[in-house]
Design a protein around this motif. Structure first.
Motif, PDB file in Angstrom:
ATOM      1  N   MET A   1       0.846  -1.200   0.000  1.00 10.01           N
ATOM      2  CA  MET A   1       0.000   0.000   0.000  1.00 10.01           C
ATOM      3  C   MET A   1       0.886   1.257   0.000  1.00 10.01           C
ATOM      4  SD  MET A   1      -3.065   1.004   2.617  1.00 10.01           S
ATOM      5  CE  MET A   1      -4.226  -0.208   2.029  1.00 10.01           C
ATOM      6  N   ASP A   2       0.691   2.160  -0.997  1.00  6.67           N
ATOM      7  CA  ASP A   2       1.545   3.358  -1.043  1.00  6.67           C
ATOM      8  C   ASP A   2       0.938   4.496  -0.209  1.00  6.67           C
ATOM      9  OD1 ASP A   2      -0.423   4.577  -2.539  1.00  6.67           O
ATOM     10  OD2 ASP A   2       0.549   4.212  -4.459  1.00  6.67           O
ATOM     11  N   ASP A   3       1.683   5.616  -0.174  1.00  7.38           N
ATOM     12  CA  ASP A   3       1.269   6.754   0.655  1.00  7.38           C
ATOM     13  C   ASP A   3      -0.131   7.255   0.319  1.00  7.38           C
ATOM     14  OD1 ASP A   3       3.749   6.481   1.630  1.00  7.38           O
ATOM     15  OD2 ASP A   3       4.318   8.596   1.421  1.00  7.38           O
ATOM     16  N   LYS A   4      -0.390   7.371  -0.991  1.00  7.24           N
ATOM     17  CA  LYS A   4      -1.688   7.911  -1.422  1.00  7.24           C
ATOM     18  C   LYS A   4      -2.835   7.019  -0.969  1.00  7.24           C
ATOM     19  CE  LYS A   4      -1.242  10.875  -5.436  1.00  7.24           C
ATOM     20  NZ  LYS A   4      -1.310  10.942  -6.889  1.00  7.24           N
ATOM     21  N   GLU A   5      -2.647   5.719  -1.144  1.00  5.95           N
ATOM     22  CA  GLU A   5      -3.704   4.754  -0.767  1.00  5.95           C
ATOM     23  C   GLU A   5      -3.955   4.798   0.747  1.00  5.95           C
ATOM     24  OE1 GLU A   5      -3.442   1.065  -3.901  1.00  5.95           O
ATOM     25  OE2 GLU A   5      -1.769   1.361  -2.506  1.00  5.95           O
ATOM     26  N   LEU A   6      -2.851   4.930   1.479  1.00  7.85           N
ATOM     27  CA  LEU A   6      -2.940   4.958   2.941  1.00  7.85           C
ATOM     28  C   LEU A   6      -3.722   6.180   3.421  1.00  7.85           C
ATOM     29  CD1 LEU A   6      -1.762   3.086   5.099  1.00  7.85           C
ATOM     30  CD2 LEU A   6       0.169   4.646   5.293  1.00  7.85           C
ATOM     31  N   LYS A   7      -3.416   7.325   2.828  1.00  9.41           N
ATOM     32  CA  LYS A   7      -4.099   8.560   3.222  1.00  9.41           C
ATOM     33  C   LYS A   7      -5.565   8.522   2.804  1.00  9.41           C
ATOM     34  CE  LYS A   7       0.054  11.362   3.374  1.00  9.41           C
ATOM     35  NZ  LYS A   7       0.934  12.291   2.696  1.00  9.41           N
ATOM     36  N   ALA A   8      -5.822   7.919   1.627  1.00 15.03           N
ATOM     37  CA  ALA A   8      -7.211   7.814   1.150  1.00 15.03           C
ATOM     38  C   ALA A   8      -8.009   6.912   2.095  1.00 15.03           C
ATOM     39  CB  ALA A   8      -7.226   7.249  -0.262  1.00 15.03           C
ATOM     40  N   LEU A   9      -7.345   5.864   2.562  1.00 12.27           N
ATOM     41  CA  LEU A   9      -7.997   4.935   3.496  1.00 12.27           C
ATOM     42  C   LEU A   9      -8.378   5.664   4.789  1.00 12.27           C
ATOM     43  CD1 LEU A   9      -8.682   1.911   4.044  1.00 12.27           C
ATOM     44  CD2 LEU A   9      -6.407   1.680   5.020  1.00 12.27           C
ATOM     45  N   TRP A  10      -7.459   6.483   5.284  1.00 15.48           N
ATOM     46  CA  TRP A  10      -7.692   7.259   6.512  1.00 15.48           C
ATOM     47  C   TRP A  10      -8.860   8.228   6.318  1.00 15.48           C
ATOM     48  CZ3 TRP A  10      -6.629   7.563  11.526  1.00 15.48           C
ATOM     49  CH2 TRP A  10      -6.730   8.788  12.193  1.00 15.48           C
ATOM     50  N   GLN A  11      -8.914   8.812   5.134  1.00 15.10           N
ATOM     51  CA  GLN A  11      -9.974   9.797   4.884  1.00 15.10           C
ATOM     52  C   GLN A  11     -11.365   9.164   4.798  1.00 15.10           C
ATOM     53  OE1 GLN A  11      -9.680  12.919   5.315  1.00 15.10           O
ATOM     54  NE2 GLN A  11      -7.447  12.891   5.456  1.00 15.10           N
ATOM     55  N   THR A  12     -11.439   7.856   4.575  1.00 10.73           N
ATOM     56  CA  THR A  12     -12.768   7.224   4.491  1.00 10.73           C
ATOM     57  C   THR A  12     -13.522   7.368   5.811  1.00 10.73           C
ATOM     58  OG1 THR A  12     -11.852   5.091   5.100  1.00 10.73           O
ATOM     59  CG2 THR A  12     -12.182   5.487   2.740  1.00 10.73           C
ATOM     60  N   GLN A  13     -12.773   7.455   6.911  1.00 11.81           N
ATOM     61  CA  GLN A  13     -13.463   7.601   8.201  1.00 11.81           C
ATOM     62  C   GLN A  13     -14.012   9.015   8.394  1.00 11.81           C
ATOM     63  OE1 GLN A  13     -11.386   7.305  11.813  1.00 11.81           O
ATOM     64  NE2 GLN A  13      -9.561   8.316  11.117  1.00 11.81           N
ATOM     65  N   ALA A  14     -13.473   9.980   7.610  1.00 11.28           N
ATOM     66  CA  ALA A  14     -13.979  11.348   7.703  1.00 11.28           C
ATOM     67  C   ALA A  14     -15.456  11.391   7.325  1.00 11.28           C
ATOM     68  CB  ALA A  14     -13.176  12.255   6.790  1.00 11.28           C
ATOM     69  N   LEU A  15     -15.825  10.571   6.364  1.00  9.86           N
ATOM     70  CA  LEU A  15     -17.224  10.545   5.935  1.00  9.86           C
ATOM     71  C   LEU A  15     -18.117  10.050   7.069  1.00  9.86           C
ATOM     72  CD1 LEU A  15     -16.618   8.908   2.447  1.00  9.86           C
ATOM     73  CD2 LEU A  15     -17.158  11.304   2.888  1.00  9.86           C
ATOM     74  N   LYS A  16     -17.608   9.047   7.796  1.00  5.88           N
ATOM     75  CA  LYS A  16     -18.382   8.501   8.916  1.00  5.88           C
ATOM     76  C   LYS A  16     -18.531   9.528  10.038  1.00  5.88           C
ATOM     77  CE  LYS A  16     -16.906   3.881   7.892  1.00  5.88           C
ATOM     78  NZ  LYS A  16     -15.793   2.978   8.032  1.00  5.88           N
TER      79      LYS A  16
ATOM     80  N   LYS B 156       6.213   4.405   9.206  1.00 13.60           N
ATOM     81  CA  LYS B 156       5.656   3.862   7.952  1.00 13.60           C
ATOM     82  C   LYS B 156       6.217   2.469   7.653  1.00 13.60           C
ATOM     83  CE  LYS B 156       5.859   6.696   4.416  1.00 13.60           C
ATOM     84  NZ  LYS B 156       6.255   7.917   3.678  1.00 13.60           N
ATOM     85  N   ASP B 157       7.490   2.289   7.935  1.00 15.93           N
ATOM     86  CA  ASP B 157       8.105   0.968   7.720  1.00 15.93           C
ATOM     87  C   ASP B 157       7.397  -0.089   8.559  1.00 15.93           C
ATOM     88  OD1 ASP B 157       9.875   1.962   5.964  1.00 15.93           O
ATOM     89  OD2 ASP B 157      11.561   2.108   7.371  1.00 15.93           O
ATOM     90  N   LYS B 158       7.127   0.276   9.824  1.00 13.74           N
ATOM     91  CA  LYS B 158       6.448  -0.684  10.716  1.00 13.74           C
ATOM     92  C   LYS B 158       5.049  -0.978  10.191  1.00 13.74           C
ATOM     93  CE  LYS B 158       8.643   0.661  15.042  1.00 13.74           C
ATOM     94  NZ  LYS B 158       8.467   1.504  16.216  1.00 13.74           N
ATOM     95  N   LEU B 159       4.381   0.067   9.684  1.00 15.37           N
ATOM     96  CA  LEU B 159       3.018  -0.107   9.173  1.00 15.37           C
ATOM     97  C   LEU B 159       3.013  -1.006   7.940  1.00 15.37           C
ATOM     98  CD1 LEU B 159       0.024   0.668   9.345  1.00 15.37           C
ATOM     99  CD2 LEU B 159       0.512   2.669   7.959  1.00 15.37           C
ATOM    100  N   LYS B 160       3.995  -0.779   7.068  1.00 19.85           N
ATOM    101  CA  LYS B 160       4.068  -1.613   5.861  1.00 19.85           C
ATOM    102  C   LYS B 160       4.271  -3.078   6.222  1.00 19.85           C
ATOM    103  CE  LYS B 160       5.359   1.834   2.524  1.00 19.85           C
ATOM    104  NZ  LYS B 160       6.457   2.685   2.094  1.00 19.85           N
ATOM    105  N   GLN B 161       5.137  -3.287   7.203  1.00 15.51           N
ATOM    106  CA  GLN B 161       5.379  -4.664   7.686  1.00 15.51           C
ATOM    107  C   GLN B 161       4.071  -5.278   8.166  1.00 15.51           C
ATOM    108  OE1 GLN B 161       8.251  -4.872  10.790  1.00 15.51           O
ATOM    109  NE2 GLN B 161       9.967  -4.502   9.412  1.00 15.51           N
ATOM    110  N   ARG B 162       3.298  -4.483   8.907  1.00 21.42           N
ATOM    111  CA  ARG B 162       2.036  -4.971   9.464  1.00 21.42           C
ATOM    112  C   ARG B 162       1.073  -5.376   8.344  1.00 21.42           C
ATOM    113  NH1 ARG B 162      -0.962  -4.138  14.214  1.00 21.42           N
ATOM    114  NH2 ARG B 162       1.013  -3.861  15.259  1.00 21.42           N
ATOM    115  N   PHE B 163       0.988  -4.518   7.318  1.00 21.32           N
ATOM    116  CA  PHE B 163       0.080  -4.817   6.207  1.00 21.32           C
ATOM    117  C   PHE B 163       0.539  -6.056   5.430  1.00 21.32           C
ATOM    118  CE2 PHE B 163      -1.814  -0.522   6.625  1.00 21.32           C
ATOM    119  CZ  PHE B 163      -3.151  -0.859   6.461  1.00 21.32           C
ATOM    120  N   SER B 164       1.858  -6.182   5.250  1.00 19.73           N
ATOM    121  CA  SER B 164       2.325  -7.354   4.494  1.00 19.73           C
ATOM    122  C   SER B 164       2.141  -8.637   5.303  1.00 19.73           C
ATOM    123  CB  SER B 164       3.772  -7.188   4.037  1.00 19.73           C
ATOM    124  OG  SER B 164       4.546  -6.805   5.114  1.00 19.73           O
ATOM    125  N   GLN B 165       2.313  -8.565   6.624  1.00 17.92           N
ATOM    126  CA  GLN B 165       2.058  -9.739   7.488  1.00 17.92           C
ATOM    127  C   GLN B 165       0.593 -10.174   7.368  1.00 17.92           C
ATOM    128  OE1 GLN B 165       3.187  -8.512  11.394  1.00 17.92           O
ATOM    129  NE2 GLN B 165       5.354  -8.940  11.050  1.00 17.92           N
TER     130      GLN B 165
END
Lengths: 217, 169
Positions: A1-16, B156-165
């Motif tokens: 998951m890249d930075d953009k996807e991660l931030k977009a995921l976080w923003q989904t809770q804003a709607l809630k 972020k590194d720790k988070l990526k590890q968590r997601f891949s696990q």
């Protein structure tokens, strides 16, 4: 998951969270109309109470000292004077804490504000040090010349006072942040009234590591 | 043009930026009822600090500082209590009619990860996810920009590890 996807995921809770709009309006209206007290301001009340009780106590001891000045026992006068001076110093710490509380501005950077709050709580340690420093006077205030004429009584009293003086000085110089992990320290400061102070000391440590760009554990 | 009263300024401010308050509260407080108390405490603090606002900083920077300062203090006060209550009760429930269960699960994982972070790292992570620039994060937290970059990189590194696990299991 890249930075953009991660931030977009976080923003989904804003709607809630949108459902909270009515709640926000209600709170905002109430807060701006009523006289409300923040958690920070509520820290002042126990301090003010302690200061009032403290002033009454030192006033009472001062009154006793003045009353006994001409005819009272020298042991009592010296002990009471030391006690009242130490109590006044402890009162000074509480006054300093009150000033600190009024100076804390939560609109300043997080580390700056948190460091002030933690230092404020940790400064209670000074009150404990001063209280322990009073130990020997509780072994001397009742003495009189008559009691010390008997060699055995003199020896026992001297021994007890010397022990208490040593313990008071040792505790005064050793009750400090660096010794917080020692067993004797934990024993003295066991109990929920000391927990916030100990946690604040640990947090001060975390803040220091955080500022230094070290990974804290 | 009519001049706005402090009360009107305050009400508009919190309504406009309520997302900041609720998201910070959610990151620091697993219990929904407590989250509301926390938001209320943040709003009291904003109302009482309104006159101390320093216009050199962006309003969002000031609001994040207050929200995070209140949340961290609240979190520290209730640390033991929260540990006893467990960690799962405040997480976003899976919607029954959700057409994206995978996204819901990822969001849960992200929330759980944030919940496990220490209070100062939590603040960094929330600000990063809120898409704040490193310079603004540095202003909010009170550390250097390079320090922000290093710490966010580690988290972020720790988070990526968590997601891949999670993917592996």
């Amino acid at each position: 998951m890249d930075d953009k996807e991660l931030k977009a995921l976080w923003q989904t809770q804003a709607l809630k969270l949108e459902k909270n709009i009515l709640l926000t309006r209600k709170y905002a209206e109430e807060i701006s109309k009523m006289k409300v007290q923040s958690a920070l301001a509520s820290m002042k009340s126990p301090k003010i109470f302690t200061i009032i009780v403290g002033i009454l106590w030192v006033g009472f001891v001062d009154f006793l000292i003045i009353g006994a000045w001409q005819s009272g026992s020298a042991f009592f006068l010296v002990s009471a004077t030391i006690q009242v001076v130490l109590s006044k110093l402890a009162l000074g710490i509480y006054l300093y804490q009150l000033v600190l509380i009024s100076q804390i501005n939560l609109g300043t950077p997080v580390l700056e504000a948190q460091e002030k709050i933690a230092s404020l709580k940790a400064s209670t340690l000074w009150v404990a040090r001063l209280l322990f420093l009073q130990l020997p006077i509780w072994t001397t205030f009742y003495l009189n010349a008559q009691m010390l004429k008997q060699p055995l009584s003199l020896f026992i009293n001297l021994l007890i006072t010397a022990l208490f003086t040593w313990a008071a000085l040792w505790l005064f110089f050793n009750i400090k942040y660096e010794n917080r992990d020692k067993k004797w320290f934990r024993m003295i400061f066991e109990g929920k009234e000391w927990t916030p102070m100990l946690q604040s000391m640990e947090f001060l440590d975390e803040i220091r590591y955080f500022q230094k760009d070290e990974e804290y554990v | 043009m009519p001049i706005e009263t402090p009360s009107q300024v305050f009400q508009e401010l919190v309504e406009q930026h309520r997302g900041i308050l609720f998201k910070v509260a959610k990151a620091y407080c697993p219990n929904e009822e407590e989250q509301q108390d926390l938001v209320q405490e943040m709003m009291i603090q904003i109302w009482q600090s309104l006159q101390r606002y320093d216009p050199r900083y962006k309003i969002s920077t000031w609001l994040y500082r207050i929200a995070l300062n209140v949340a961290i203090s609240h979190f520290r006060k209730n640390k033991v209590h929260q540990r006893k209550q467990g960690t799962l009760q405040g997480q976003t429930p899976l919607s029954e009619d959700s057409d994206q269960p995978e996204k819901e699960q990822q969001l849960r994982l992200l929330e759980q990860f944030i919940e496990e972070l220490k209070e100062l790292d939590k603040a960094l992570m929330v600000l990063y996810l809120e898409d704040r620039s490193y310079a603004e994060i540095a202003e909010i937290i009170g550390i250097s920009v390079s320090n922000v970059a290093t710490k966010i990189g580690r988290i972020k590194d720790k988070l990526k590890q968590r997601f891949s696990q999670q993917k592996i299991s």
